[in-house]
Scaffold this motif. Structure first.
Motif, short mmCIF file in Angstrom:
data_model
loop_
_atom_site.label_atom_id
_atom_site.label_comp_id
_atom_site.label_asym_id
_atom_site.label_seq_id
_atom_site.Cartn_x
_atom_site.Cartn_y
_atom_site.Cartn_z
N LEU A 184 -2.93 -7.48 -7.06
CA LEU A 184 -3.92 -7.41 -8.12
C LEU A 184 -4.95 -6.32 -7.82
N GLU A 185 -5.40 -6.22 -6.60
CA GLU A 185 -6.38 -5.20 -6.23
C GLU A 185 -5.80 -3.79 -6.47
N ILE A 186 -4.58 -3.57 -6.02
CA ILE A 186 -3.93 -2.27 -6.21
C ILE A 186 -3.75 -1.97 -7.70
N MET A 187 -3.34 -2.98 -8.46
CA MET A 187 -3.10 -2.78 -9.89
C MET A 187 -4.41 -2.50 -10.63
N LYS A 188 -5.48 -3.16 -10.26
CA LYS A 188 -6.78 -2.89 -10.91
C LYS A 188 -7.21 -1.45 -10.63
N GLU A 189 -7.04 -1.00 -9.40
CA GLU A 189 -7.40 0.38 -9.05
C GLU A 189 -6.54 1.38 -9.84
#
Length: 133
Positions: free
Chosen positions: A11-16
């Motif tokens: 999720l963190e990678i996708m938000k970035e």
């Protein structure tokens, strides 16, 4: 996107990536297996949720809750062939010929007809992959 046992990191990678794309990034979260809260985060970013045989499993409660909460316009059908065959084929080789069991499960959860599930998920796949309807 295939994320397995890496919910927070993915999720963190996708938000970035979503922010870096000026909010134009889209895709499907393959074999979605997280809870409603995680689904909502991906839906906010306009991702589709891939649903397969787990929707028919007795222990597939989390996915069934996601299906109930998610808009039909953001669900696509998947097989994850050769894995995750729907009940009554669990443990056997999966294939697209078994998708009707997933359609039935989604229809029951959403309280709509199987034909509606087929039509909407077809339209969703066409939008996802840039195909003409």
């Amino acid at each position: 996107i295939h994320s397995r046992e890496a919910a927070a990191d993915t999720l963190e990678i996708m938000k970035e990536a979503y922010q870096a794309s000026n909010k134009t990034l889209s895709g499907v979260i393959h074999c979605f297996s997280y809870g409603v809260e995680m689904a909502q985060e991906y839906l906010k970013m306009d991702f589709f949720l891939g649903v397969g045989g787990v929707a028919t499993f007795k222990n597939g409660r989390k996915l069934k809750e996601v299906i109930e909460a998610a808009p039909m316009e953001k669900i696509v059908l998947e097989t994850d062939c050769p894995y995750l065959a729907p009940v009554p084929f669990r443990g056997k080789r999966n294939s697209s010929e078994k998708l009707s069991y997933v359609v039935t499960a989604i229809a029951e959860i959403k309280g709509i007809t199987e034909k509606e599930v087929e039509q909407v998920t077809w339209e969703n796949a066409c939008r996802l992959y840039g195909l003409r309807l």
